[in-house]
Design a protein around this motif. Structure first.
Motif, PDB file in Angstrom:
ATOM      1  N   TRP A 182      41.140  31.877  43.203  1.00  0.00           N
ATOM      2  CA  TRP A 182      40.107  30.990  44.039  1.00  0.00           C
ATOM      3  C   TRP A 182      39.156  32.158  44.323  1.00  0.00           C
ATOM      4  O   TRP A 182      37.905  32.007  44.507  1.00  0.00           O
ATOM      5  CB  TRP A 182      40.848  30.638  45.119  1.00  0.00           C
ATOM      6  CG  TRP A 182      39.984  30.070  46.404  1.00  0.00           C
ATOM      7  CD1 TRP A 182      38.888  29.051  46.100  1.00  0.00           C
ATOM      8  CD2 TRP A 182      39.893  30.379  47.366  1.00  0.00           C
ATOM      9  NE1 TRP A 182      38.250  28.759  47.333  1.00  0.00           N
ATOM     10  CE2 TRP A 182      38.939  29.579  48.338  1.00  0.00           C
ATOM     11  CE3 TRP A 182      40.456  31.388  48.330  1.00  0.00           C
ATOM     12  CZ2 TRP A 182      38.578  29.531  49.794  1.00  0.00           C
ATOM     13  CZ3 TRP A 182      40.492  31.400  49.693  1.00  0.00           C
ATOM     14  CH2 TRP A 182      39.259  30.561  50.293  1.00  0.00           C
ATOM     15  N   VAL A 183      39.362  33.495  44.831  1.00  0.00           N
ATOM     16  CA  VAL A 183      38.404  34.385  45.278  1.00  0.00           C
ATOM     17  C   VAL A 183      37.790  34.983  44.120  1.00  0.00           C
ATOM     18  O   VAL A 183      36.505  35.073  44.166  1.00  0.00           O
ATOM     19  CB  VAL A 183      39.403  35.645  46.004  1.00  0.00           C
ATOM     20  CG1 VAL A 183      38.433  36.767  46.066  1.00  0.00           C
ATOM     21  CG2 VAL A 183      40.303  35.157  47.066  1.00  0.00           C
ATOM     22  N   SER A 184      38.112  35.382  43.102  1.00  0.00           N
ATOM     23  CA  SER A 184      37.562  35.738  41.869  1.00  0.00           C
ATOM     24  C   SER A 184      36.578  34.696  41.441  1.00  0.00           C
ATOM     25  O   SER A 184      35.443  34.925  41.022  1.00  0.00           O
ATOM     26  CB  SER A 184      38.480  36.127  40.656  1.00  0.00           C
ATOM     27  OG  SER A 184      39.404  36.934  41.017  1.00  0.00           O
ATOM     28  N   GLY A 185      37.149  33.314  41.523  1.00  0.00           N
ATOM     29  CA  GLY A 185      36.090  32.281  40.980  1.00  0.00           C
ATOM     30  C   GLY A 185      34.554  32.175  42.040  1.00  0.00           C
ATOM     31  O   GLY A 185      33.775  32.003  41.580  1.00  0.00           O
ATOM     32  N   MET A 186      34.991  32.570  43.094  1.00  0.00           N
ATOM     33  CA  MET A 186      34.173  32.163  44.334  1.00  0.00           C
ATOM     34  C   MET A 186      32.979  33.639  44.016  1.00  0.00           C
ATOM     35  O   MET A 186      31.998  33.571  44.155  1.00  0.00           O
ATOM     36  CB  MET A 186      34.695  32.388  45.647  1.00  0.00           C
ATOM     37  CG  MET A 186      35.203  30.998  46.069  1.00  0.00           C
ATOM     38  SD  MET A 186      35.741  31.022  47.670  1.00  0.00           S
ATOM     39  CE  MET A 186      34.098  31.501  48.623  1.00  0.00           C
ATOM     40  N   LEU A 187      33.505  34.757  43.719  1.00  0.00           N
ATOM     41  CA  LEU A 187      32.840  36.085  43.806  1.00  0.00           C
ATOM     42  C   LEU A 187      32.103  35.977  42.347  1.00  0.00           C
ATOM     43  O   LEU A 187      30.850  36.707  42.349  1.00  0.00           O
ATOM     44  CB  LEU A 187      33.627  37.212  44.091  1.00  0.00           C
ATOM     45  CG  LEU A 187      34.184  37.327  45.431  1.00  0.00           C
ATOM     46  CD1 LEU A 187      35.175  38.614  45.622  1.00  0.00           C
ATOM     47  CD2 LEU A 187      33.262  37.196  46.455  1.00  0.00           C
ATOM     48  N   PHE A 188      32.780  35.668  41.186  1.00  0.00           N
ATOM     49  CA  PHE A 188      32.219  36.205  39.842  1.00  0.00           C
ATOM     50  C   PHE A 188      32.331  35.193  38.863  1.00  0.00           C
ATOM     51  O   PHE A 188      31.990  35.244  37.762  1.00  0.00           O
ATOM     52  CB  PHE A 188      33.228  37.296  39.496  1.00  0.00           C
ATOM     53  CG  PHE A 188      33.405  38.322  40.274  1.00  0.00           C
ATOM     54  CD1 PHE A 188      32.541  39.343  40.497  1.00  0.00           C
ATOM     55  CD2 PHE A 188      34.688  38.723  40.716  1.00  0.00           C
ATOM     56  CE1 PHE A 188      32.792  40.406  41.227  1.00  0.00           C
ATOM     57  CE2 PHE A 188      34.801  39.636  41.595  1.00  0.00           C
ATOM     58  CZ  PHE A 188      33.873  40.406  41.804  1.00  0.00           C
ATOM     59  N   GLY A 189      32.560  33.810  39.300  1.00  0.00           N
ATOM     60  CA  GLY A 189      32.681  32.776  38.489  1.00  0.00           C
ATOM     61  C   GLY A 189      31.478  31.767  38.220  1.00  0.00           C
ATOM     62  O   GLY A 189      31.544  30.645  37.586  1.00  0.00           O
ATOM     63  N   TYR A 207      40.418  32.543  36.245  1.00  0.00           N
ATOM     64  CA  TYR A 207      41.610  32.856  35.450  1.00  0.00           C
ATOM     65  C   TYR A 207      42.111  34.264  35.087  1.00  0.00           C
ATOM     66  O   TYR A 207      43.335  34.603  35.368  1.00  0.00           O
ATOM     67  CB  TYR A 207      41.425  31.798  34.050  1.00  0.00           C
ATOM     68  CG  TYR A 207      41.427  30.673  34.308  1.00  0.00           C
ATOM     69  CD1 TYR A 207      42.131  29.708  34.920  1.00  0.00           C
ATOM     70  CD2 TYR A 207      40.047  29.794  33.558  1.00  0.00           C
ATOM     71  CE1 TYR A 207      41.801  28.271  35.020  1.00  0.00           C
ATOM     72  CE2 TYR A 207      39.883  28.644  33.470  1.00  0.00           C
ATOM     73  CZ  TYR A 207      40.843  27.620  34.374  1.00  0.00           C
ATOM     74  OH  TYR A 207      40.644  26.447  34.490  1.00  0.00           O
ATOM     75  N   VAL A 208      41.237  35.026  34.925  1.00  0.00           N
ATOM     76  CA  VAL A 208      41.420  36.400  34.759  1.00  0.00           C
ATOM     77  C   VAL A 208      42.144  37.146  35.909  1.00  0.00           C
ATOM     78  O   VAL A 208      42.977  37.725  36.109  1.00  0.00           O
ATOM     79  CB  VAL A 208      40.426  37.152  34.445  1.00  0.00           C
ATOM     80  CG1 VAL A 208      40.587  38.885  34.307  1.00  0.00           C
ATOM     81  CG2 VAL A 208      39.834  36.615  32.904  1.00  0.00           C
ATOM     82  N   GLY A 209      41.286  36.758  37.057  1.00  0.00           N
ATOM     83  CA  GLY A 209      41.883  37.340  38.496  1.00  0.00           C
ATOM     84  C   GLY A 209      43.271  36.775  38.707  1.00  0.00           C
ATOM     85  O   GLY A 209      43.927  37.675  39.181  1.00  0.00           O
ATOM     86  N   GLY A 210      43.392  35.525  38.563  1.00  0.00           N
ATOM     87  CA  GLY A 210      44.812  35.153  38.738  1.00  0.00           C
ATOM     88  C   GLY A 210      45.888  35.551  37.685  1.00  0.00           C
ATOM     89  O   GLY A 210      46.952  35.923  38.268  1.00  0.00           O
ATOM     90  N   MET A 211      45.800  35.753  36.538  1.00  0.00           N
ATOM     91  CA  MET A 211      46.618  36.205  35.650  1.00  0.00           C
ATOM     92  C   MET A 211      46.786  37.837  36.102  1.00  0.00           C
ATOM     93  O   MET A 211      48.002  38.294  36.187  1.00  0.00           O
ATOM     94  CB  MET A 211      46.019  36.230  34.311  1.00  0.00           C
ATOM     95  CG  MET A 211      46.079  34.664  33.663  1.00  0.00           C
ATOM     96  SD  MET A 211      47.898  34.361  33.271  1.00  0.00           S
ATOM     97  CE  MET A 211      48.306  35.657  31.994  1.00  0.00           C
TER      98      MET A 211
END
Length: 302
Positions: A182-189, A207-211
């Motif tokens: 969620w955080v990675s998607g908001m910042l870089f997605g 997905y990359v951040g979650g993995m």
């Protein structure tokens, strides 16, 4: 996502996760009976939400039945794990549930058979409608499996040696994936969304951040709590990495699978129990799909 929903999501996360962690750490009696009961309740509520989505597509199952059928598998697991009951209770409860599903139509009154959600009109004295019997059977059997059968593997983890650390590793692996995605998607997605059409708002960055989070948690726990993991220092790193990698994949797939179910039923969220986050299934979809694989991989590697 507006500011209010972000605040609601964060409040639920910082309240819900500590609650589950507290159940694991402070109430381990009877192989985590408190946690097991919590899983039974969650499974029952999730089955009800699933039943409502099925009904929206013409596969009706009554809510009380869904609540009971969805709790059978985790309830059986709780009896076995916490009270050392004969393992055949699982077969008994499933047979009882399947028996009811198969014969219930014999006893349904026409007022239940002809339901307003299934027929626009059903005048007084209407004949029983059996055209949806197969749909009901399909829906009833489905709520016996999802999410209860999958979530029952969380209860099975309670039987493992060092179960507290195993359960915590599992919880953090799933929750960190969801949160970091969620955080990675908001910042870089912003410019890499839509890789899966079933969930177009999810991004590659998410997905990359979650993995990365799932893998990191498994590696960190393997070294922080060595007694719960393989003592061979050479094998520890790749084993933990693979555990986190494959668990991370199922976390993502669990979320996408539930998105497909919601899209098919026309639901935006599985429910509204948690403001800003949705229903029970919205919070347990990844937990349900990941639990069986995590258990099997942990047993295999460690």
């Amino acid at each position: 996502m507006n500011k209010q929903k972000i605040i609601q999501r964060l409040l639920i996360f910082f309240a819900g996760v500590p609650l589950v962690v507290a159940l694991v750490i402070f109430l381990p009696q009877y192989n985590h009976l408190a946690l097991n009961i919590f899983v039974v309740i969650v499974s029952s509520l999730g089955a009800v939400e699933f039943a409502l989505m099925l009904r929206a597509r013409g596969f009706p199952v009554y809510v009380p039945e869904a609540a009971i059928l969805g709790s059978l598998s985790p309830l059986a697991a709780t009896f076995i794990v916490s009270f050392d009951t004969n393992s055949q209770i699982t077969q008994f409860l499933f047979i009882a549930g399947a028996f009811w599903v198969l014969v219930s139509e014999v006893f349904y009154h026409k007022s239940r058979t002809v339901h307003s959600a299934e027929r626009t009109t059903a005048g007084e004295g209407a004949s029983p409608d059996y055209s949806l019997v197969l749909n009901r059977l399909t829906a009833s059997l489905s709520v016996m499996i999802y999410p209860g059968l999958l979530l029952s593997w969380v209860i099975t983890m309670s039987t493992l040696e060092h179960s507290i650390y195993v359960l915590l590793t599992f919880i953090f692996t799933v929750m960190s994936n969801d949160s970091m995605a969620w955080v990675s998607g908001m910042l870089f997605g912003k410019n890499n969304r839509g890789v899966f059409s079933v969930s177009p708002n999810k991004s590659i960055a998410g997905y990359v951040g979650g993995m990365t989070a799932s893998i990191g948690i498994c590696i960190a726990m393997a070294y922080a709590v060595p007694k719960a993991f393989v003592p061979d220092q050479i094998a520890k790193l790749p084993s933990a990495l693979l555990l986190g990698f494959f668990s991370g994949i199922t976390v993502i797939l669990g979320d996408l699978a539930e998105s497909a179910i919601k899209r098919s039923s026309g639901f935006k969220d599985s429910g509204n129990l948690f403001p800003g986050r949705g229903g029970v299934l919205d919070s347990t979809d990844s937990v349900a799909l990941t639990a069986p694989l995590f258990y099997v991989l942990y047993r295999f590697f460690f």
